[in-house]
Scaffold this motif. Structure first.
Motif, short mmCIF file in Angstrom:
data_model
loop_
_atom_site.label_atom_id
_atom_site.label_comp_id
_atom_site.label_asym_id
_atom_site.label_seq_id
_atom_site.Cartn_x
_atom_site.Cartn_y
_atom_site.Cartn_z
N ARG A 266 2.38 4.84 1.11
CA ARG A 266 2.49 5.43 2.46
C ARG A 266 1.60 6.58 2.28
NH1 ARG A 266 7.51 3.92 0.83
NH2 ARG A 266 7.99 5.95 0.01
N ASN A 267 1.46 7.07 3.56
CA ASN A 267 0.36 8.35 3.67
C ASN A 267 0.92 9.65 2.55
OD1 ASN A 267 -1.43 6.97 5.26
ND2 ASN A 267 -0.38 7.71 7.12
N ASP A 268 2.21 9.72 2.59
CA ASP A 268 2.60 10.77 1.79
C ASP A 268 3.05 10.59 0.18
OD1 ASP A 268 4.86 8.99 2.22
OD2 ASP A 268 6.29 10.63 2.61
N GLU A 269 2.56 9.30 -0.12
CA GLU A 269 2.85 9.12 -1.45
C GLU A 269 1.70 9.20 -2.40
OE1 GLU A 269 5.36 5.14 -2.90
OE2 GLU A 269 3.72 4.76 -1.36
N ASP A 270 1.70 9.44 -3.60
CA ASP A 270 0.84 9.89 -4.55
C ASP A 270 0.45 8.35 -4.98
OD1 ASP A 270 0.20 10.26 -7.67
OD2 ASP A 270 -0.94 11.63 -6.50
N GLU B 286 0.89 -1.24 0.01
CA GLU B 286 -0.07 0.10 0.08
C GLU B 286 0.97 1.07 -0.14
OE1 GLU B 286 -3.11 0.09 3.12
OE2 GLU B 286 -3.45 -2.01 2.80
#
Length: 118
Positions: free
Chosen positions: A64-68, A62
Motif C-alpha cells: 500500500r502507499n503507506d507501507e515500507d 503490492e
C-alpha cells in the motif's frame, strides 16, 4: 479404502468436470457450500487450474502507499504458505493470518460434514 475430506475433494476435482467448472467459476461459493461454513469476513478466493506444461507464479500483493517496501518484502518472503497438498496436486496459498484462519474454519467444517456423511 476410506479417504479423508481433502483427498476426496482432490479426487472430485480431478474426476468431476462439472464440479471443476463450478469451482473455477465461483470457488468461494463452492467452498462455503461444500463445508457448510459461511464466514462473515470479506475475502476473495481465486482458482487457478494447474496444467502439465505451465509454471504458475504467485505474485505477492503490492505494498500500500503507506507501507515500507523493505518491510513488505521481508513479510512476504518469510511467510510460510498454508498448502493443503505439498506434492504439487492442488492446494491453497494463503497470504495472511486472517485468511489462514478463515480457511482453517472452512476445512474444519468440511471435515466435520464429511465425517457425518461418511
Amino acid at each position: 479404502m476410506k479417504h479423508d475430506a481433502g483427498t476426496l475433494h482432490t479426487l472430485r476435482l480431478v474426476n468431476d468436470s462439472a464440479y471443476r467448472e463450478r469451482i473455477v467459476a465461483d470457488p468461494k461459493a463452492v467452498l462455503c457450500e461444500e463445508s457448510g461454513h459461511h464466514p462473515r469476513e470479506d475475502f476473495t478466493v481465486e482458482a487457478v487450474e494447474q496444467r502439465d506444461d505451465t509454471i504458475v507464479i504467485l505474485l505477492p500483493a503490492e505494498p500500500r502507499n503507506d507501507e515500507d517496501f523493505e518491510e513488505r518484502l521481508a513479510e512476504v518472503s518469510q511467510r510460510v504458505y498454508d498448502v493443503l497438498f505439498s506434492s504439487g496436486v492442488g492446494g491453497f496459498l494463503i497470504p495472511d493470518d486472517r485468511l489462514k484462519w478463515i480457511l482453517r474454519d472452512i476445512r474444519s467444517s468440511w471435515a466435520a460434514k464429511a465425517g457425518q456423511e461418511g
